[in-house]
Design a protein around this motif. Structure first.
Motif, short mmCIF file in Angstrom:
data_model
loop_
_atom_site.label_atom_id
_atom_site.label_comp_id
_atom_site.label_asym_id
_atom_site.label_seq_id
_atom_site.Cartn_x
_atom_site.Cartn_y
_atom_site.Cartn_z
N ILE A 107 -2.54 -8.10 4.93
CA ILE A 107 -1.47 -8.61 4.87
C ILE A 107 -0.09 -7.60 4.76
O ILE A 107 0.92 -7.75 5.68
CB ILE A 107 -1.34 -9.53 3.71
N LYS A 108 -0.36 -6.60 3.96
CA LYS A 108 0.87 -5.81 3.76
C LYS A 108 1.16 -4.98 5.10
O LYS A 108 2.09 -4.52 5.77
CB LYS A 108 0.71 -4.84 2.60
N MET A 109 -0.07 -4.76 5.76
CA MET A 109 -0.22 -3.79 7.07
C MET A 109 0.85 -4.70 8.22
O MET A 109 1.31 -4.06 9.08
CB MET A 109 -1.36 -3.26 7.39
N GLN A 110 0.28 -6.03 8.25
CA GLN A 110 1.06 -6.86 9.39
C GLN A 110 2.20 -7.23 8.90
O GLN A 110 3.19 -7.45 10.03
CB GLN A 110 0.07 -8.06 9.39
N TYR A 111 2.58 -7.46 7.80
CA TYR A 111 4.01 -8.18 7.49
C TYR A 111 4.96 -7.32 6.77
O TYR A 111 6.00 -7.51 6.63
CB TYR A 111 4.01 -9.60 6.93
N GLY A 112 4.54 -6.16 6.08
CA GLY A 112 5.34 -5.19 5.22
C GLY A 112 5.78 -6.10 4.27
O GLY A 112 5.11 -6.84 3.35
N ASP A 113 7.22 -5.68 3.80
CA ASP A 113 7.71 -6.11 2.45
C ASP A 113 7.97 -7.66 2.69
O ASP A 113 8.36 -8.25 1.67
CB ASP A 113 9.10 -5.08 2.28
N LEU A 114 7.98 -8.13 3.94
CA LEU A 114 8.12 -9.60 4.03
C LEU A 114 7.08 -10.55 3.39
O LEU A 114 7.25 -11.77 3.17
CB LEU A 114 8.21 -9.79 5.39
N ALA A 115 5.74 -10.12 3.12
CA ALA A 115 4.82 -10.71 2.54
C ALA A 115 4.54 -10.15 0.98
O ALA A 115 4.87 -9.23 0.95
CB ALA A 115 3.38 -10.35 3.57
N SER A 116 3.78 -11.04 0.44
CA SER A 116 3.53 -10.86 -1.18
C SER A 116 2.31 -11.53 -1.55
O SER A 116 2.01 -12.51 -0.98
CB SER A 116 4.54 -11.07 -1.94
N VAL A 117 1.66 -10.94 -2.36
CA VAL A 117 0.39 -11.59 -2.98
C VAL A 117 0.62 -11.56 -4.59
O VAL A 117 0.57 -10.42 -5.00
CB VAL A 117 -1.18 -11.18 -2.61
#
Length: 594
Positions: free
Chosen positions: A562-572
Motif C-alpha cells: 500500500i505504501k509503495m503504491q500510494y506513498g504518504d497519501l495512504a495509511s494503515v
C-alpha cells in the motif's frame, strides 16, 4: 560550408569581447570624467580670477572713496567755499589754483585717475576739460540725487555726455571715461562746535574721472585664451569690455538678468550655439557686475589631447594584459577540455577503460574526476545489465515452466469436483470450486490493482472455506458505500487482516465470532475498516504487526504494498483492546475510477 571554430578560439573571442566592452566603457567614462574635472577646475580658476580682479578694483577704488570722504572735513576747502563770491572772477581763479593743489594732494598719487574736479553751477575747479557746462550732465544730476553718497557712473562717451559734438569723431585721449561723484557738504569741528557751510552756499560736486582702460587692464592677460569679459552696472550699461564697440552701450541680453539677480557665481550655458562657462562677481564698491565668458573648448583645448592619449595608452596596456591573461586562462581551460573530449569519444566507441589524467583540484579537475568515476560506473552497469538480461531470460524460461503447475492443479481440482458431484458431496464440490477460484485469482501473472468486486468475490470464497474449516465459528458482515465499487485497490488488501482475526483473534472462541468489513468515502479519501470481536492484542503486539514482525508476515507485506503504491497519501492503523477486539483502518486516496 559553415566553418567550425575551436573552443579555444571562441573562448578567446569571448574574453576579448568581455574585456573590450568594459574597457571602452570605462575609457570613455574616464575620459569624460577627466575632462569634467579639468573643466570644473578651470571654471573655479576663472571664477577666482574674476573675484580677485574685483577685489583689486575695489581696493583701488576704495582709496578714492576714503579720500573723497576726507574732503568733507577739509578746513581749507570749507573756508574757501564758505567765503567765495561766485561773481568775483579773479577770486575764482585764485580759488581754482588752491582747490587744484588740495585735490592734487588727495588724488594725484592714485593710479588710473585721469581727472579730479569740483563742479559748481558757476565754475569748474581743478583740471580743466572741454566739458562745457558739466552741471547739465547726467553725472551731475545723479550725484545730486544721491545726496552725500559716492556714486559711480559707468563708462560714457565724453562727447555725448557733455554735449560736445566737435569731439565725436576725434581720437581724443579722454573719449571714454567713468566717474565717481559725490556732493561735498563741508564741515569741520571748531573746538566743541561743528561748523557747516552757510545755507546760501552752493555745495560743490566732486567728480573723479578714470579711463575705462583701468578696468580693462584688470582682465587683459589674466583670462584663458578665447575668453570675453564685460563690466556692467545695475542698468546693464557696459563700463568695460574686451570688445570696444560695446563700451558705453546697454547690453540687452536676457541671460544677464539672472546674473544680476545672483550677484556672484558661475554657470554653464550655450551662447550663439557654443557651450561656455560664465563666471561673474559684483564689486563691493561700485556695485558693478564683472562677467567673464569662456568657451569650454578653450579650457580643455591643450589638455584634451593629453587626456585622450593617456586614456588610450591605459586602454591599450589593459587590453594587452587582458588578452595575455585570456590566452593563459583559455589554455588552462582548453587543455583539460580537449583531454575530456578525446576520452568521451573513446567512451562513445565503447572503450569504457579510457581515463583522463587529473592535475588540478578546481572545477575542471572535479569534472575530469567525475568523468573517470562515471566511466567506471558505466562499465560496471554495462556488465550488470548484461548479466541481468541473462538472468531475465532464465527467469522467463522458469516462469513458463511454472505456468504448467497451476493448469495441472486446475485440472486436478476439476476432476475432484466431478467426483464429489458424482458421490453427491455438494459441500465438498463447492469448497473445491472456491479453492479453484482463489487459486486462479492469486496465480495471475499481472499483480496490479483490482476492482472491489473482484476482491469481495475472492474474500467470499476464502470465508466459505474458512467457515467450513472452523465449523461456523464466526460470521461475516459487509457495510460498503456503493461508490467504492468505482475504484480499484491493491489485490488481497483485506485477506491478511481477516486471516489474523480468524487464526489468532478467535483462537479461544467456540462460536460467536464476528468480522465486519465496512467502507466509506470522506472527501478525497477512501476509508476501509475491518473489525472483529476477538481477544485483541496488546500494544507491543500491535507494533510488531505493523512492522511486519512476528507471525503476521502477510500484514507487513500488505502495508508495504500500500505504501509503495500510494506513498504518504495512504495509511494503515490498528486499534485493539484485549478482550474487546481489533479494528484495522485502511485509508486510501480517491484515485482514477476503474
Amino acid at each position: 560550408m559553415k566553418r567550425a571554430y575551436s573552443f579555444r578560439f571562441k573562448l578567446l573571442i569571448s574574453y576579448v569581447l568581455l574585456t573590450s566592452i568594459p574597457l571602452l566603457t570605462l575609457g570613455t567614462l574616464f575620459y569624460q570624467a577627466s575632462l569634467r574635472v579639468v573643466t570644473d577646475q578651470a571654471q573655479d580658476n576663472v571664477y577666482e580670477i574674476v573675484r580677485k580682479n574685483n577685489q583689486l578694483m575695489d581696493t583701488k577704488l576704495g582709496i578714492l572713496d576714503q579720500n573723497s570722504m576726507a574732503l568733507f572735513t577739509d578746513k581749507d576747502l570749507f573756508d574757501l567755499f564758505n567765503e567765495l563770491e561766485p561773481s568775483d572772477g579773479p577770486g575764482l581763479l585764485a580759488a581754482d589754483r588752491q582747490v587744484s593743489d588740495i585735490l592734487r594732494n588727495y588724488f594725484s598719487q592714485i593710479d588710473d585717475v585721469y581727472a579730479y574736479q569740483l563742479w559748481t553751477s558757476y565754475f569748474t575747479f581743478g583740471q580743466q576739460l572741454p566739458q562745457g557746462g558739466p552741471t547739465r550732465s547726467d553725472i551731475y544730476r545723479t550725484a545730486k540725487q544721491a545726496g552725500g553718497r559716492l556714486v559711480w557712473y559707468p563708462t560714457y562717451d565724453f562727447s555725448k555726455m557733455f554735449s560736445q559734438p566737435d569731439y565725436a569723431d576725434d581720437n581724443i585721449d579722454f573719449r571714454y571715461l567713468f566717474s565717481a561723484t559725490r556732493v561735498l557738504d563741508f564741515s569741520y569741528l571748531s573746538g566743541s562746535l561743528l561748523r557747516r557751510l552757510d545755507e546760501g552756499v552752493e555745495r560743490p560736486v566732486l567728480a573723479i574721472s578714470l579711463k575705462y582702460q583701468a578696468l580693462n587692464g584688470l582682465f587683459s592677460g589674466s583670462l584663458p585664451e578665447g575668453s570675453r569679459y564685460l563690466v556692467l552696472d545695475e542698468q546693464d550699461r557696459v563700463a568695460a569690455a574686451d570688445d570696444p564697440a560695446l563700451i558705453a552701450r546697454e547690453y540687452d541680453e536676457a541671460w544677464i538678468d539672472e546674473l544680476q539677480r545672483s550677484g556672484s557665481g558661475r554657470t554653464r550655458m550655450t551662447l550663439g550655439g557654443e557651450r561656455v562657462i560664465v563666471c561673474f562677481d559684483r564689486s563691493r564698491i561700485t556695485g558693478w557686475l564683472s562677467v567673464v565668458i569662456t568657451p569650454e573648448d578653450s579650457l580643455i583645448r591643450d589638455l584634451a589631447p593629453v587626456i585622450g592619449a593617456s586614456t588610450l595608452l591605459l586602454a591599450v596596456v589593459l587590453a594587452a594584459a587582458a588578452l595575455a591573461l585570456a590566452y593563459f586562462i583559455s589554455g588552462k581551460i582548453n587543455k583539460p577540455v580537449e583531454r575530456l573530449t578525446a576520452a568521451m569519444r573513446s567512451a562513445g566507441e565503447g572503450d569504457f577503460e579510457a581515463r583522463v589524467s587529473v592535475d588540478s583540484r578546481d572545477e575542471l579537475g572535479q569534472l575530469l574526476k567525475h568523468f573517470n568515476r562515471m566511466n567506471d560506473r558505466i562499465g560496471y552497469l554495462v556488465t550488470e545489465v548484461y548479466e541481468t538480461k541473462l538472468k531475465e531470460q532464465e527467469a522467463e524460461i522458469q516462469a513458463l515452466n511454472r505456468q504448467m503447475n497451476p493448469h495441472f492443479l486446475y485440472n486436478t481440482l476439476n476432476v475432484m469436483n466431478w467426483m464429489a458431484l458424482e458421490n453427491d458431496q455438494r459441500e465438498l464440490s463447492r469448497m473445491l470450486v472456491c479453492l479453484s477460484n482463489m487459486l486462479h485469482y492469486t496465480s495471475r501473472r499481472e499483480w496490479g490493482a483490482v476492482s472491489l468486486d473482484e476482491e469481495i468475490e475472492w474474500m467470499n470464497s476464502y470465508f466459505y472455506i474458512m467457515q467450513a474449516r472452523f465449523e461456523n465459528k464466526f460470521t461475516v458482515e459487509y457495510d460498503l458505500d456503493p461508490r467504492l465499487y468505482e475504484y480499484d485497490l491493491p489485490r488481497l488488501t483485506f485477506q491478511p487482516f481477516v486471516e489474523n482475526a480468524i487464526l489468532h483473534g478467535f483462537e479461544n472462541m467456540e462460536s460467536g465470532g464476528k468480522i465486519r468489513i465496512a467502507g466509506k468515502i470522506d472527501k478525497d479519501r477512501r476509508i476501509y475498516a475491518i473489525t472483529d470481536n476477538g481477544r485483541g492484542m496488546d500494544k507491543a503486539t500491535v507494533e510488531n504487526v505493523l512492522n511486519g514482525e512476528g507471525v503476521s508476515v502477510g500484514i507487513g507485506n500488505t502495508i508495504a504494498r500500500i505504501k509503495m503504491q500510494y506513498g504518504d497519501l495512504a495509511s494503515v492503523e490498528i486499534s485493539s483492546s484485549q478482550g474487546v477486539g481489533t479494528m484495522i483502518t485502511i485509508v486510501l486516496p480517491r484515485e482514477i475510477q476503474s
